[in-house]
Design an enzyme around this catalytic site. Structure first.
Site, mmCIF file in Angstrom:
data_model
loop_
_atom_site.group_PDB
_atom_site.id
_atom_site.type_symbol
_atom_site.label_atom_id
_atom_site.label_comp_id
_atom_site.label_asym_id
_atom_site.label_seq_id
_atom_site.Cartn_x
_atom_site.Cartn_y
_atom_site.Cartn_z
ATOM 1 N N HIS A 208 0.782 -1.242 0.000
ATOM 2 C CA HIS A 208 0.000 0.000 0.000
ATOM 3 C C HIS A 208 0.812 1.289 0.000
ATOM 4 O O HIS A 208 0.233 2.370 -0.021
ATOM 5 C CB HIS A 208 -0.949 0.031 1.201
ATOM 6 C CG HIS A 208 -0.242 0.211 2.513
ATOM 7 N ND1 HIS A 208 0.188 -0.835 3.261
ATOM 8 C CD2 HIS A 208 0.127 1.329 3.178
ATOM 9 C CE1 HIS A 208 0.782 -0.373 4.350
ATOM 10 N NE2 HIS A 208 0.774 0.943 4.330
HETATM 11 C C1 UD1 Z 1 -2.159 5.593 5.292
HETATM 12 C C2 UD1 Z 1 -0.869 6.189 5.859
HETATM 13 C C3 UD1 Z 1 0.234 5.149 5.826
HETATM 14 C C4 UD1 Z 1 -0.189 3.883 6.535
HETATM 15 C C5 UD1 Z 1 -1.497 3.379 5.939
HETATM 16 C C6 UD1 Z 1 -1.963 2.182 6.714
HETATM 17 C C7 UD1 Z 1 -0.584 8.601 5.461
HETATM 18 C C8 UD1 Z 1 0.131 9.620 4.661
HETATM 19 N N1 UD1 Z 1 -0.427 7.334 5.049
HETATM 20 O O1 UD1 Z 1 -1.939 5.299 3.934
HETATM 21 O O2 UD1 Z 1 1.369 5.666 6.507
HETATM 22 O O3 UD1 Z 1 0.812 2.909 6.363
HETATM 23 O O4 UD1 Z 1 -2.487 4.405 6.023
HETATM 24 O O5 UD1 Z 1 -2.842 1.396 5.991
HETATM 25 O O6 UD1 Z 1 -1.239 8.921 6.410
HETATM 26 N N2 UD1 Z 1 -9.118 4.410 0.922
HETATM 27 C C9 UD1 Z 1 -10.371 3.856 0.859
HETATM 28 N N3 UD1 Z 1 -10.976 3.479 2.015
HETATM 29 C C10 UD1 Z 1 -10.395 3.617 3.234
HETATM 30 C C11 UD1 Z 1 -9.120 4.186 3.295
HETATM 31 C C12 UD1 Z 1 -8.490 4.575 2.139
HETATM 32 O O7 UD1 Z 1 -10.928 3.699 -0.218
HETATM 33 O O8 UD1 Z 1 -11.004 3.238 4.246
HETATM 34 C C13 UD1 Z 1 -8.432 4.784 -0.338
HETATM 35 C C14 UD1 Z 1 -8.887 6.134 -0.872
HETATM 36 O O9 UD1 Z 1 -8.816 6.076 -2.257
HETATM 37 C C15 UD1 Z 1 -7.804 7.041 -0.328
HETATM 38 C C16 UD1 Z 1 -6.573 6.158 -0.463
HETATM 39 O O10 UD1 Z 1 -7.037 4.863 -0.126
HETATM 40 O O11 UD1 Z 1 -7.682 8.236 -1.054
HETATM 41 C C17 UD1 Z 1 -5.407 6.548 0.426
HETATM 42 O O12 UD1 Z 1 -5.830 6.585 1.785
HETATM 43 P P1 UD1 Z 1 -4.995 7.435 2.859
HETATM 44 O O13 UD1 Z 1 -5.633 7.292 4.185
HETATM 45 O O14 UD1 Z 1 -4.765 8.811 2.352
HETATM 46 O O15 UD1 Z 1 -3.575 6.770 2.855
HETATM 47 P P2 UD1 Z 1 -3.155 5.240 2.948
HETATM 48 O O16 UD1 Z 1 -2.580 4.869 1.649
HETATM 49 O O17 UD1 Z 1 -4.258 4.427 3.497
HETATM 50 N N1 UDP Z 2 -3.626 -5.990 8.665
HETATM 51 C C1 UDP Z 2 -4.929 -6.446 8.779
HETATM 52 N N2 UDP Z 2 -5.572 -6.815 7.627
HETATM 53 C C2 UDP Z 2 -4.975 -6.766 6.407
HETATM 54 C C3 UDP Z 2 -3.643 -6.297 6.319
HETATM 55 C C4 UDP Z 2 -2.999 -5.899 7.468
HETATM 56 O O1 UDP Z 2 -5.477 -6.526 9.883
HETATM 57 O O2 UDP Z 2 -5.616 -7.114 5.412
HETATM 58 C C5 UDP Z 2 -2.933 -5.590 9.903
HETATM 59 C C6 UDP Z 2 -1.574 -6.201 10.063
HETATM 60 O O3 UDP Z 2 -1.655 -7.501 10.635
HETATM 61 C C7 UDP Z 2 -0.909 -5.182 10.968
HETATM 62 C C8 UDP Z 2 -1.502 -3.850 10.493
HETATM 63 O O4 UDP Z 2 -2.714 -4.199 9.812
HETATM 64 O O5 UDP Z 2 -1.263 -5.394 12.315
HETATM 65 C C9 UDP Z 2 -0.573 -3.107 9.579
HETATM 66 O O6 UDP Z 2 -1.248 -2.027 9.011
HETATM 67 P P1 UDP Z 2 -0.927 -1.451 7.562
HETATM 68 O O7 UDP Z 2 -0.182 -2.456 6.775
HETATM 69 O O8 UDP Z 2 -2.196 -0.930 7.012
HETATM 70 O O9 UDP Z 2 -0.038 -0.160 7.871
HETATM 71 P P2 UDP Z 2 1.487 0.083 8.263
HETATM 72 O O10 UDP Z 2 1.848 -0.842 9.365
HETATM 73 O O11 UDP Z 2 2.311 -0.123 7.042
HETATM 74 O O12 UDP Z 2 1.501 1.506 8.649
#
Ligand code: UD1
Ligand code: UDP
Length: 370
Positions: A208
């Site tokens: 992601h």
């Molecule tokens: C965010 C964090 C990242 C973290 C990740 C965990 C920032 C800059 N990034 O990234 O550090 O590792 O969360 O998963 O804060 N979207 C949906 N539904 C949701 C959430 C997101 O559709 O519930 C889609 C939307 O298109 C959105 C895109 O994902 O624009 C990005 O979501 P965003 O929360 O901005 O950043 P993440 O990539 O999730």
């Molecule tokens: N995780 C989850 N479901 C998934 C993928 C990840 O519950 O489909 C959990 C994973 O086990 C870990 C956390 O989400 O505990 C990590 O979050 P994510 O990868 O979204 O973000 P990051 O750690 O990179 O910020």
């Protein structure tokens, strides 16, 4: 102490679940969810699964650009913090919700507590790196998960308020890891996903990072996963919705060996990691969980902030970036097809993951004000 804690994303809900029981014994918590993640599978489902209390305030400000997200969060947080007048604002990790919580608090003169302080990739192109650096420099309590994080802070002149507490996520992984050791749990997850899953008979992947949603990178990791997958050993890819959007935008799809599933619950994620032949990921959380569980792990990024996870893995965790040939070669070494089932069974049978004690350490450091 009266503490406003700010969460917003999947990993922050998971970290809150690890900290809250210890925090609430000693402190009064006002729980604020920015709503940065909003899908049921990315946010709502974790409340039930991890027994999180409903947030006291839900800001509902997910989506949009970084500036839009931050601006909306700051605008919503300021009156809440002004009204609540907490002794501290606690933030987790390195997301936009982390930065918003820290900035809103610092501007109002409220001390900030940062869980997972001091991590650095030394790559300012990563949005998370900017969020971490700014948050750390605004924080009064800096709860570092690793010695490297403590050293990183020292290099930036930050030593006051720094406590090495260990990794909060390990506290939760230790508890839930024990619950998913039985291969019957894997079979149950497989049935729910409609994929036959045997220990060591599949690889587990999550992707992601913003960098990995760029067109060239997308194509590179899709090719990598396709190369790693085989008819007898599929790759189960739990797809983040943001990555799904990027794949659709570019018209890129994975091959038949890659089984795309919706984001999973926490227990399912841990079960799939523990029993996999190997994990392939760019997630910080998944990377560490794979390390604690002892599962071979390929990190699909050029760098990692989790230096100790790589060093202590005995060669089982390798930072491969998007190098397809290297990934195939490392998997051949770490999880050979003819031995992966035995390796996975042995790993699950002997798992002995202990809590890090981070939740207690954080709650007590906040109590002493140190
Ligand atoms: C965010 C964090 C990242 C973290 C990740 C965990 C920032 C800059 N990034 O990234 O550090 O590792 O969360 O998963 O804060 N979207 C949906 N539904 C949701 C959430 C997101 O559709 O519930 C889609 C939307 O298109 C959105 C895109 O994902 O624009 C990005 O979501 P965003 O929360 O901005 O950043 P993440 O990539 O999730
Ligand atoms: N995780 C989850 N479901 C998934 C993928 C990840 O519950 O489909 C959990 C994973 O086990 C870990 C956390 O989400 O505990 C990590 O979050 P994510 O990868 O979204 O973000 P990051 O750690 O990179 O910020």
């Amino acid at each position: 102490m009266r503490i406003v804690s700010v969460v917003g994303t999947r990993p922050q809900l998971i970290k809150a679940a690890a900290l809250q029981p210890a925090l609430r014994v000693r402190h009064t918590e006002v729980f604020v969810d920015t709503g940065q993640h909003y899908d049921e599978a990315m946010a709502g489902a974790f409340f039930g699964e991890l027994s999180l209390p409903r947030p006291d305030r839900s800001l509902g400000v997910g989506g949009g650009s970084h500036a839009e997200q931050l601006a909306a969060m700051l605008t919503e947080l300021e009156p809440i913090l002004t009204a609540e007048r907490p002794d501290a604002v606690l933030v987790y990790g390195d997301t936009n919700s982390t930065l918003a919580g820290a900035l809103a608090a610092a501007k109002l003169g409220i001390p900030v507590a940062h869980v997972e302080a001091g991590l650095r990739s030394f790559d300012r192109r990563m949005p998370e790196e900017i969020n971490r650096v700014v948050t750390d420099h605004l924080s009064h309590w800096l709860f570092a998960p690793t010695p490297t994080a403590v050293a990183n802070l020292a290099h930036e002149g930050i030593t006051d308020g720094v406590t090495l507490v260990g990794d909060l996520m390990q506290d939760l992984a230790a508890r839930v890891g024990a619950e998913v050791r039985d291969p019957a749990v894997l079979a149950e997850v497989g049935r729910a996903l409609r994929i036959g899953l045997r220990p060591g008979g599949y690889c587990f992947a999550t992707i992601h990072r913003a960098d990995n949603r760029e067109p060239a990178a997308l194509r590179a990791w899709v090719a990598l996963l396709d190369a790693v997958a085989s008819p007898g050993r599929p790759v189960v890819l739990a797809l983040h919705p943001g990555t799904r959007v990027a794949l659709e935008r570019e018209g890129v799809s994975v091959g038949p060996g890659v089984r795309v599933v919706e984001p999973l619950g926490y227990r399912s994620s841990l079960a799939l990691q523990l029993h996999a032949a190997a994990v392939l990921t760019d997630s910080g959380g998944v990377q560490r969980e794979a390390a604690w569980l002892g599962t071979p792990c390929l990190v699909l990024r050029p760098t990692t902030e989790w230096v100790e996870a790589v060093e202590s893995s005995g060669g089982r965790m390798v930072v491969v970036g998007l190098d397809r040939e290297r990934a195939v070669a490392e998997l051949g070494r770490l999880a050979p097809v003819d031995r992966a089932a035995d390796m996975a069974s042995e790993r699950a049978a002997t798992l002995d993951l202990r809590p890090a004690g981070a939740a207690e350490a954080i709650a007590s450091a906040l109590e002493s004000g140190a």
